[in-house]
Design a protein around this motif. Sequence first.
Motif, short mmCIF file in Angstrom:
data_model
loop_
_atom_site.label_atom_id
_atom_site.label_comp_id
_atom_site.label_asym_id
_atom_site.label_seq_id
_atom_site.Cartn_x
_atom_site.Cartn_y
_atom_site.Cartn_z
N CYS A 156 0.84 -1.20 0.00
CA CYS A 156 0.00 0.00 0.00
C CYS A 156 0.87 1.25 0.00
N PHE A 157 0.62 2.14 -0.94
CA PHE A 157 1.41 3.36 -1.12
C PHE A 157 0.70 4.53 -0.45
N ARG A 174 -10.95 11.64 -10.75
CA ARG A 174 -10.31 12.62 -9.85
C ARG A 174 -8.89 12.90 -10.30
N TRP A 175 -8.43 14.09 -9.98
CA TRP A 175 -7.04 14.48 -10.22
C TRP A 175 -6.57 15.31 -9.03
N PRO A 176 -5.69 14.77 -8.19
CA PRO A 176 -5.05 13.45 -8.29
C PRO A 176 -6.00 12.33 -7.85
N LEU A 177 -5.44 11.10 -7.80
CA LEU A 177 -6.23 9.94 -7.40
C LEU A 177 -6.61 9.96 -5.92
N ASN A 178 -5.99 10.83 -5.15
CA ASN A 178 -6.18 10.83 -3.70
C ASN A 178 -7.65 10.91 -3.30
N GLY A 179 -8.48 11.57 -4.10
CA GLY A 179 -9.88 11.71 -3.74
C GLY A 179 -10.76 10.57 -4.19
N ALA A 180 -10.18 9.53 -4.80
CA ALA A 180 -10.98 8.42 -5.34
C ALA A 180 -11.14 7.32 -4.31
N GLN A 181 -12.20 6.55 -4.47
CA GLN A 181 -12.48 5.43 -3.57
C GLN A 181 -12.90 4.22 -4.39
N ARG A 231 -5.87 8.13 1.85
CA ARG A 231 -5.03 7.29 2.72
C ARG A 231 -3.95 6.58 1.92
N HIS A 232 -4.37 5.72 0.97
CA HIS A 232 -3.39 4.98 0.19
C HIS A 232 -4.07 4.29 -0.98
N PHE A 233 -3.25 3.82 -1.92
CA PHE A 233 -3.72 2.86 -2.91
C PHE A 233 -2.89 1.60 -2.75
N CYS A 234 -3.50 0.45 -3.02
CA CYS A 234 -2.84 -0.82 -2.74
C CYS A 234 -2.77 -1.70 -3.98
#
Length: 675
Positions: A156-157, A174-181, A231-234
């Motif tokens: 997980c990054f 989303r840009w960046p991906l941080n807001g995606a779920q 939080r993160h992407f895994c």
Amino acid sequence: TMPLTRRTGQIPEANWTLGLREMTEPWKGAVGCFGVAVFFAMTIGIISWQAVEQSPEEWVLRGRAGGVLWERRRGALLLRALPSGRTVAVIAVGGVPAAEPPPPRDRCWHDGGTFCYAWEEDAELRLSLEPPPAPGTECYGVHWTPLRPDVVLKDCFSMANISWYGGASIRAQRWPLNGAQSPAQPFVGGDLSKNPAGYGPVLERYFLSSTGVTVTVAPDVPLFLSLESDRHFCLETPAGRGSVPLRYHLCLSPDVASAQRHPPPRLSAPRRSPVWRYHGPSSSAARVKRGLRSLAKRLKRHRLQEGVLALGERCTAVLAAAEDLPSERGKQQEPTLALVEPLQISITLSPYTSISSPLFLRSLRDGSVESSWLSLRLRGGDCSVPLLTTWKGQLCARLNVTSEAALSWYLARARRLRQALGATYVAFEGAEGNAFLERDVLPPAELAGDRYVTALAAALATLGNATVISAGARSSHLPLFVQMSPLHSDWSHSGLKGVIPSVLHYSLLGYNFFIPEAVGGSLASDSRVDPELYVRWLQIVTFLPVMAFSTPPWLCCDAWVVNLTRQCIQRHQDFVVPLLLKYSQEWLRLGHPIFRPAWWLSPTDPTAFTIEDEFLIGDEVLVAPVTEKGQTQRDIYLPGEGHLWMDTNSARVFDGGTILRNYSASLAEVPVFVK
């Protein structure tokens, strides 16, 4: 006489022996107490040394520009830049005991460019320095191997103070991906209209961080991806598939802009003329032709007579049947759609055929089902059955792209259709998705993941650069247009707000020539399009490779919007297309995207990392449209400290690296700046 000699230092024998016996028992107790005290002191010292003196981080692999450390507290790998000592990526490790640190010496201690360590009965980790793709970049290979079939590997990054881009397209981009779920699911492109919670049709195993780190996952690794907002992407291996390894490369560059590179493409060319989608009668060839003629006349009446009339798959099939294709007769026929000139025609095909179609029934009769369509081999292994799936409400078979004979037949059919119907462009829908995974069937190795899209795109590229495909995976280098997914006719990230994040996402992954969603969106809750939404959408697509319309302006809006549409089309032809041609050469030469985020000119400014409602064309044009309903002003970030930007509407000049607060943008104008 001699003096008497005194015996000194001697104790009478009897007295010494008696004293020793008398002192033995007390000394035993004293010595025992002293030993216990020493043991406790040593224990406390060791604990104190481990807690205070021993570093919670340990270098496991070091290069010139950076290196990898193991952090004991979280059980994480840290990528650290040198000589600054800045941590540029934090990778929480799953699938192995997090509390167990690797030892100072590893199994590859004889090789300074490799680190190996095994968590007993769980997994083995191998880190290695890899050849860099470009000067100024340093790369590290990460290779996890499970040691038991039930071990699921998961890295997980962290998104803490780091913005991440790339990966998969999603419904509300989303840009960046941080807001995606997104929950953990196969990293395979799909149809968002069928599965809104899945991943979209364009994706690459490539992620880019605002700290200049890229993550590239090996193409042959079965992969799951999850996104947990802010939080993160895994990256994850699938459960229940035996011992599946996880392999990827980490590359470290000085900043986010220098990290972004793609292989040189074979170019398509931007379209000067807009695309008008035909939604008229389709019950017969005669009605389709009358509808096309009527649309062409309306466009001419509004002085919009240049462009492409795009026929859907249904209309294409109706006209093809009426034309009595040369494929059935072996004859050459003249194109029959000259009635809409000077407009051009685009037809639509898909790799699906209904199980009730003559085409499929004929393959059953001549025994060519397995070679023509995707099939499942039965357990005995002697025979197979077609893998059936649903396409536009019908039970269908899907083209077998692993068969050279099937592909050759399919491409020949597309060429004959294009000639018989007088089409300039051919669009291919339904390229996305893995039909085996949709049926919970393990696909063959040659069709694992997104390999269906990759194989189909490579074949379609032979039709020329007037070809459109609905998906992309490891095919950004091909001379194909990619059709963006449909969006809702609203102001959300599933609608207008998702257009610019999608543009930046596609371009980042190397898909610079795309057909954006039609002006106003095509997924409407009612038939009436909001005129304000239509205008703001129109202002964005003016600066993209193709202007596409599903609803003509005279059906939704007042006459001034029709005039504005005409002006935007002219601006696209005179101003935007030459820019795209110029920067497509830079893309060809250097691999730089054509459509660029604000951080391209401000790669170290944290403000630029999260801007999702502006984009650059090359380095010289900034487009900052309004994406909020009812607004006639907005904040605009001008990137590139030291640069000067001129507003093309007012000729006012501003400094780069600044924010213009509440900048005026009436409904009739879009803020555009040139450097």
